[in-house]
Design a protein around this motif. Structure first.
Motif, short mmCIF file in Angstrom:
data_model
loop_
_atom_site.label_atom_id
_atom_site.label_comp_id
_atom_site.label_asym_id
_atom_site.label_seq_id
_atom_site.Cartn_x
_atom_site.Cartn_y
_atom_site.Cartn_z
N LEU A 145 0.84 -1.19 0.00
CA LEU A 145 0.00 0.00 0.00
C LEU A 145 0.88 1.25 0.00
CD1 LEU A 145 -2.86 1.30 0.51
CD2 LEU A 145 -2.20 1.29 2.91
N VAL A 146 0.56 2.21 -0.89
CA VAL A 146 1.21 3.52 -0.82
C VAL A 146 0.12 4.50 -0.41
CG1 VAL A 146 2.64 5.20 -2.02
CG2 VAL A 146 2.68 2.81 -2.75
N THR A 147 0.32 5.17 0.71
CA THR A 147 -0.75 6.05 1.20
C THR A 147 -0.89 7.26 0.29
OG1 THR A 147 0.72 7.36 2.61
CG2 THR A 147 -0.28 5.39 3.60
N ARG A 148 -2.08 7.86 0.35
CA ARG A 148 -2.34 9.03 -0.49
C ARG A 148 -1.34 10.15 -0.17
NH1 ARG A 148 -8.81 9.36 0.37
NH2 ARG A 148 -8.05 9.63 2.50
N ALA A 149 -1.08 10.34 1.14
CA ALA A 149 -0.15 11.41 1.53
C ALA A 149 1.25 11.13 0.97
CB ALA A 149 -0.10 11.53 3.05
N ASP A 150 1.69 9.88 1.00
CA ASP A 150 3.02 9.52 0.46
C ASP A 150 3.10 9.85 -1.03
OD1 ASP A 150 4.16 8.65 2.74
OD2 ASP A 150 4.25 6.52 2.20
N LEU A 151 2.07 9.44 -1.77
CA LEU A 151 2.08 9.68 -3.22
C LEU A 151 2.10 11.17 -3.53
CD1 LEU A 151 -0.47 7.08 -4.65
CD2 LEU A 151 1.93 7.32 -5.30
N LEU A 152 1.26 11.92 -2.83
CA LEU A 152 1.18 13.36 -3.09
C LEU A 152 2.50 14.04 -2.75
CD1 LEU A 152 -2.45 13.84 -1.78
CD2 LEU A 152 -1.67 14.39 -4.11
N ARG A 153 3.12 13.61 -1.63
CA ARG A 153 4.38 14.20 -1.21
C ARG A 153 5.48 13.88 -2.21
NH1 ARG A 153 3.91 12.72 3.95
NH2 ARG A 153 4.76 10.72 3.38
N VAL A 200 5.24 12.91 -5.44
CA VAL A 200 5.04 13.34 -6.83
C VAL A 200 4.87 14.86 -6.93
CG1 VAL A 200 3.60 13.09 -8.90
CG2 VAL A 200 4.09 11.09 -7.45
N TRP A 201 4.11 15.44 -6.01
CA TRP A 201 3.82 16.87 -6.12
C TRP A 201 4.59 17.72 -5.10
CZ3 TRP A 201 0.01 13.39 -7.56
CH2 TRP A 201 -0.54 13.58 -8.83
N GLY A 202 4.97 17.09 -3.97
CA GLY A 202 5.70 17.84 -2.94
C GLY A 202 4.91 17.97 -1.66
N PRO A 203 5.61 18.28 -0.54
CA PRO A 203 5.01 18.27 0.79
C PRO A 203 3.81 19.21 0.94
CG PRO A 203 7.39 18.63 0.92
CD PRO A 203 7.03 18.63 -0.53
N ALA A 204 3.76 20.28 0.15
CA ALA A 204 2.66 21.23 0.30
C ALA A 204 1.35 20.67 -0.24
CB ALA A 204 3.01 22.54 -0.41
N TYR A 205 1.41 19.52 -0.94
CA TYR A 205 0.22 19.02 -1.64
C TYR A 205 -0.39 17.78 -0.99
CZ TYR A 205 1.63 22.23 -5.29
OH TYR A 205 1.95 23.37 -5.98
N GLU A 206 0.05 17.49 0.27
CA GLU A 206 -0.36 16.24 0.92
C GLU A 206 -1.86 16.02 1.02
OE1 GLU A 206 1.27 15.27 4.73
OE2 GLU A 206 3.31 15.36 3.93
N LYS A 207 -2.63 17.11 0.98
CA LYS A 207 -4.08 16.95 1.17
C LYS A 207 -4.85 16.97 -0.16
CE LYS A 207 -4.24 17.99 5.92
NZ LYS A 207 -3.49 16.78 6.30
#
Ligand code: CA
Length: 224
Positions: free
Chosen positions: A169-177, A179-186
């Protein structure tokens, strides 16, 4: 031999799991509560921890939190099927994956293989074959039934992160961080949009995907 620390207070389940894992050539240490788990994690230095969340002394979540203060060893959580909130909490504090009880032993073994593959050095294994997909991680290329598929840089990055951690499992927050960066975790809507695009390009039937799997409320899993 892969060393597994199995943390499970149910003696019958612990015995059955240990027996099966040993028969598959895993080196198993069993801990019956959270205190023993923390002691054994530092003395036995396991390669991977399989952790029941419901323990008699401390909450499994606290065990994960303590482990994560000093180690990044993979942690696979055993959780009750209806325990969606505890799964999310476990992943949030640093668990790598989960298996819902009751589970089949093959499912747990697949999760163990995936977790330990992730920590193993990548010895030139750069081409991943998943059904009719061939994903070349080194060349950043993917083909389906021998036809090259064109991906945008963002689509490729997303696919690459999932394929490198395939089976887990790759969590949504991990993927967003990643691929897009820490500011996009949500920004989970990004994932819905891009996963839909990837499925249209890569899946034979995008409405019932076989490789790009959604784990509702948690994240995504690439299955070869
Ligand atoms: Ca328990």
């Amino acid at each position: 031999m892969t060393r597994v620390l199995l943390v499970e207070d149910d003696p019958a389940l612990a015995r059955a799991l240990a027996l099966t894992l040993r028969s598959r050539r895993y080196d198993v240490t069993v801990a019956r509560d959270g205190g023993a788990a923390l002691r054994d994690a530092s003395s036995a230095r396991p390669d991977v921890v399989v952790l029941d969340l419901g323990l008699p002394d401390v909450d499994g979540i606290e065990v994960i939190r303590s482990l994560r203060t000093w180690t990044q060893m993979p942690i696979i959580v055993l959780s009750a099927r209806d325990g969606q909130r505890s799964k999310v909490a476990a992943l949030d504090v640093g668990a790598d994956d989960y298996v819902s009880k009751p589970f089949g032993i093959e499912e747990l073994l697949a999760r163990l293989r995936a977790a330990t593959r992730r920590i193993a050095p990548e010895n030139g294994e750069s081409v991943v074959i998943a059904g009719d997909l061939v994903i070349d991680l080194a060349a950043a290329r993917v083909s389906r039934s021998h036809v090259n598929i064109r991906l945008t840089p963002t689509e490729w990055h997303l696919l690459e992160v999932m394929v490198r951690r395939r089976g887990t499992l790759v969590t949504r927050a991990d993927l967003l961080r990643e691929v897009w960066g820490p500011a996009y975790e949500k920004q989970t809507n990004y994932l819905r949009v891009y996963l839909a695009q990837l499925r249209r390009k890569l899946e034979a039937d995008p409405s019932s995907p076989r490789h790009l799997i959604t784990e509702a409320g948690l994240g995504y899993r690439f299955e070869a």
